[in-house]
Design a protein around this motif. Structure first.
Motif, PDB file in Angstrom:
ATOM      1  N   LYS A  47       0.817  -1.210   0.000  1.00  0.00           N
ATOM      2  CA  LYS A  47       0.000   0.000   0.000  1.00  0.00           C
ATOM      3  C   LYS A  47       0.859   1.272   0.000  1.00  0.00           C
ATOM      4  CE  LYS A  47      -3.860   2.033   2.515  1.00  0.00           C
ATOM      5  NZ  LYS A  47      -4.996   1.735   3.393  1.00  0.00           N
ATOM      6  N   VAL A  48       1.890   1.285   0.844  1.00  0.00           N
ATOM      7  CA  VAL A  48       2.756   2.467   0.955  1.00  0.00           C
ATOM      8  C   VAL A  48       3.413   2.776  -0.384  1.00  0.00           C
ATOM      9  CG1 VAL A  48       4.889   3.334   2.010  1.00  0.00           C
ATOM     10  CG2 VAL A  48       3.208   2.112   3.397  1.00  0.00           C
ATOM     11  N   GLN A  51       0.836   4.108  -2.879  1.00  0.00           N
ATOM     12  CA  GLN A  51       0.486   5.505  -2.580  1.00  0.00           C
ATOM     13  C   GLN A  51       1.565   6.455  -3.086  1.00  0.00           C
ATOM     14  OE1 GLN A  51      -0.201   5.316   1.656  1.00  0.00           O
ATOM     15  NE2 GLN A  51      -2.411   5.044   1.379  1.00  0.00           N
ATOM     16  N   GLU A  52       2.819   6.054  -2.904  1.00  0.00           N
ATOM     17  CA  GLU A  52       3.960   6.864  -3.351  1.00  0.00           C
ATOM     18  C   GLU A  52       3.932   7.007  -4.890  1.00  0.00           C
ATOM     19  OE1 GLU A  52       7.611   5.065  -1.802  1.00  0.00           O
ATOM     20  OE2 GLU A  52       8.498   5.417  -3.771  1.00  0.00           O
ATOM     21  N   THR A  54       1.354   6.631  -6.915  1.00  0.00           N
ATOM     22  CA  THR A  54       0.139   7.346  -7.320  1.00  0.00           C
ATOM     23  C   THR A  54       0.308   8.849  -7.120  1.00  0.00           C
ATOM     24  OG1 THR A  54      -1.160   5.411  -6.722  1.00  0.00           O
ATOM     25  CG2 THR A  54      -2.358   7.469  -6.914  1.00  0.00           C
ATOM     26  N   ASN A  55       0.911   9.206  -6.014  1.00  0.00           N
ATOM     27  CA  ASN A  55       1.181  10.610  -5.704  1.00  0.00           C
ATOM     28  C   ASN A  55       2.078  11.251  -6.763  1.00  0.00           C
ATOM     29  OD1 ASN A  55       1.181  12.897  -3.885  1.00  0.00           O
ATOM     30  ND2 ASN A  55       3.308  12.359  -3.456  1.00  0.00           N
ATOM     31  N   ALA A  76      -4.458   0.797  -7.592  1.00  0.00           N
ATOM     32  CA  ALA A  76      -4.225   2.160  -7.089  1.00  0.00           C
ATOM     33  C   ALA A  76      -5.529   2.789  -6.600  1.00  0.00           C
ATOM     34  CB  ALA A  76      -3.589   3.013  -8.181  1.00  0.00           C
ATOM     35  N   ALA A  80      -4.981   3.833  -2.934  1.00  0.00           N
ATOM     36  CA  ALA A  80      -4.361   5.168  -2.881  1.00  0.00           C
ATOM     37  C   ALA A  80      -5.303   6.320  -3.248  1.00  0.00           C
ATOM     38  CB  ALA A  80      -3.144   5.194  -3.804  1.00  0.00           C
ATOM     39  N   ASP A  82      -8.111   7.647  -1.741  1.00  0.00           N
ATOM     40  CA  ASP A  82      -8.395   8.559  -0.625  1.00  0.00           C
ATOM     41  C   ASP A  82      -7.170   9.410  -0.313  1.00  0.00           C
ATOM     42  OD1 ASP A  82     -10.866   7.469  -0.519  1.00  0.00           O
ATOM     43  OD2 ASP A  82     -10.456   6.146   1.185  1.00  0.00           O
ATOM     44  N   TYR A  83      -6.006   8.776  -0.394  1.00  0.00           N
ATOM     45  CA  TYR A  83      -4.737   9.448  -0.101  1.00  0.00           C
ATOM     46  C   TYR A  83      -4.515  10.655  -1.028  1.00  0.00           C
ATOM     47  CZ  TYR A  83       0.400   9.783   0.386  1.00  0.00           C
ATOM     48  OH  TYR A  83       1.685  10.217   0.580  1.00  0.00           O
ATOM     49  N   ILE A  84      -4.704  10.463  -2.342  1.00  0.00           N
ATOM     50  CA  ILE A  84      -4.459  11.606  -3.245  1.00  0.00           C
ATOM     51  C   ILE A  84      -5.622  12.596  -3.236  1.00  0.00           C
ATOM     52  CG2 ILE A  84      -2.713  10.577  -4.777  1.00  0.00           C
ATOM     53  CD1 ILE A  84      -5.057  10.133  -6.820  1.00  0.00           C
ATOM     54  N   LYS A  87      -4.769  15.156  -0.842  1.00  0.00           N
ATOM     55  CA  LYS A  87      -3.606  15.995  -1.165  1.00  0.00           C
ATOM     56  C   LYS A  87      -3.838  16.986  -2.304  1.00  0.00           C
ATOM     57  CE  LYS A  87       0.587  14.876  -0.953  1.00  0.00           C
ATOM     58  NZ  LYS A  87       1.961  14.340  -1.020  1.00  0.00           N
TER      59      LYS A  87
END
Lengths: 265, 265
Positions: A47-48, A51-52, A54-55, A76, A80, A82-84, A87
């Motif tokens: 996951k980490v 996320q990296e 995808t960002n 993704a 990832a 929700d994460y982006i 941001k």
């Protein structure tokens, strides 16, 4: 009105089935596609890490003036999105929500199947989403890790894909599922084999088509529809162009204007 | 004498078949293994990218006091071995040369087959090496891109791997090949199916075993043999430990002391 491109990305080439659906339903929109072929596949990564990746790609697509982002990769989207969304400010959609909404509107007996990569199925993003949308839905999930290499090998009919698909679909056939979500952008290329094994009682949800409908509604709601006559498709890949170029025609029927290498990481 | 570890690396988990062969034949040597699982597979990536990855990992293994390097990945051996040999001073071997020497010593009719990933076969590293070693050798090469995902799915016997292997081996069966190099570190796990399809007339060359013999001779020649009683195996992976840990036991029978995540790129 905004004539900027729709930024679309996937870990590799599979997201082109989403581009194909977008080009069919929104032919006057331009598309900027990133295939992260240097780091494909995402399906077996953490996951980490996803996320990296995808960002980085989202930032790059925004730097190229994308007016919205489509995460055309189930892995993704599940790990990832929700994460982006936290941001970045522009509209962002994944391929999972549209697939879920489409399945919910189709199923009659509330029994929905989901096929996907190991990472997508393990994340239970479809299961959680389906049950959140309707708590009467029951879900049968099946990881199909061999489908992506099968499609990329071009084996989409004949004995081998039939044997593999028959094995993977066994728990789906044993269930009473009436609607099956193809939870990976490569899988639409296996539709005819899946139909052949499942028969006509099970409806297949192609998340590419569902996502194109969702993009249309996001564009209208945000007043960022293009007023150009025709859109163009420009693809960027993080590894060499060769194998992407060789395979792209299997995934997207519209004309791809350019395929260019780019370093993103 | 040098009790430092032998540094071994692969794009993912497959190189553990080389570790398995090393642990069997050199049980008093310690092994430091890197599986570049964040960037696996290498088989569909470009030469420049694979050289970059190989360089980074070799430097890291040297920083950890490795006394020699084994590139236990056919793709990296075919595309990046010469590159790192020019850059670094310690002994470095790949898995291709040992496989070639073993095949040359086995074949009677000088007809040798090679199975590998798309990138390995496209590089023609085995073909070139075999013909350079003996210009009377004729070579039949066959890419088998589905074998790696098959092995990682754990499908090493039964209908599906038999159907896939039968398809891939068809040109080998049609030829007069008497010796077949398994040119990918995953493939030894499919040995019994390959034997079943090819019968006893074709000798299989497991490059892990051939490489272990070559390592033994490099250690002696350079006076860097260990004088410890027992060696340890320490594994480092560039993505999360979970899936590596779940699969490792299929590839290596010796005890793995630790599996640790590491950032190398």
């Amino acid at each position: 009105m905004d004539n900027g491109p729709i930024g679309v990305f996937d870990s590799g080439i599979g997201g082109l089935t989403v581009v194909d659906a977008l080009a069919k339903s929104l032919p006057n929109e331009s598309i900027l596609y990133v295939g992260d072929t240097a780091r494909v596949p995402y399906g077996n990564k953490s996951k980490v890490r996803i996320q990296e990746f995808t960002n980085e790609i989202t930032q790059w697509l925004i730097d190229q003036k994308s007016k919205m982002i489509v995460v055309a990769c189930n892995t993704a989207s599940s790990l990832a999105l929700d994460y982006i969304k936290l941001k970045f400010d522009l509209p962002i959609i994944g391929v999972i929500e549209p697939g879920i909404h489409s399945a919910i509107s189709i199923t009659k007996n509330k029994q929905v199947g989901v096929l996907g990569t190991n990472a997508t199925i393990k994340s239970d993003a479809y299961g959680e989403g389906l049950r959140a949308a309707n708590d009467k839905i029951s879900v049968v999930s099946q990881p199909c890790p061999l489908f992506v290499p099968l499609v990329e090998e071009g084996w989409v009919s004949g004995d081998v894909p039939t044997a593999i698909a028959t094995t993977y679909l066994e728990p789906i056939k044993r269930s009473n599922v009436d609607t099956l979500i193809l939870g990976c952008t490569h899988y639409p290329l296996l539709k005819s084999i899946l139909r052949q094994i499942l028969g006509s009682d099970v409806s297949l949800v192609d998340s590419g088509e569902a996502t194109a409908a969702a993009v249309n509604s996001v564009l209208s709601k945000n007043n960022i529809v293009s007023n150009k006559n025709t859109g163009e498709i420009h693809c960027y890949v993080t590894d060499s162009r060769d194998s992407f170029e060789a395979l792209a025609g299997r995934f997207v029927h519209a004309n791809i204007s350019t395929i260019t290498h780019v370093d993103i990481s």
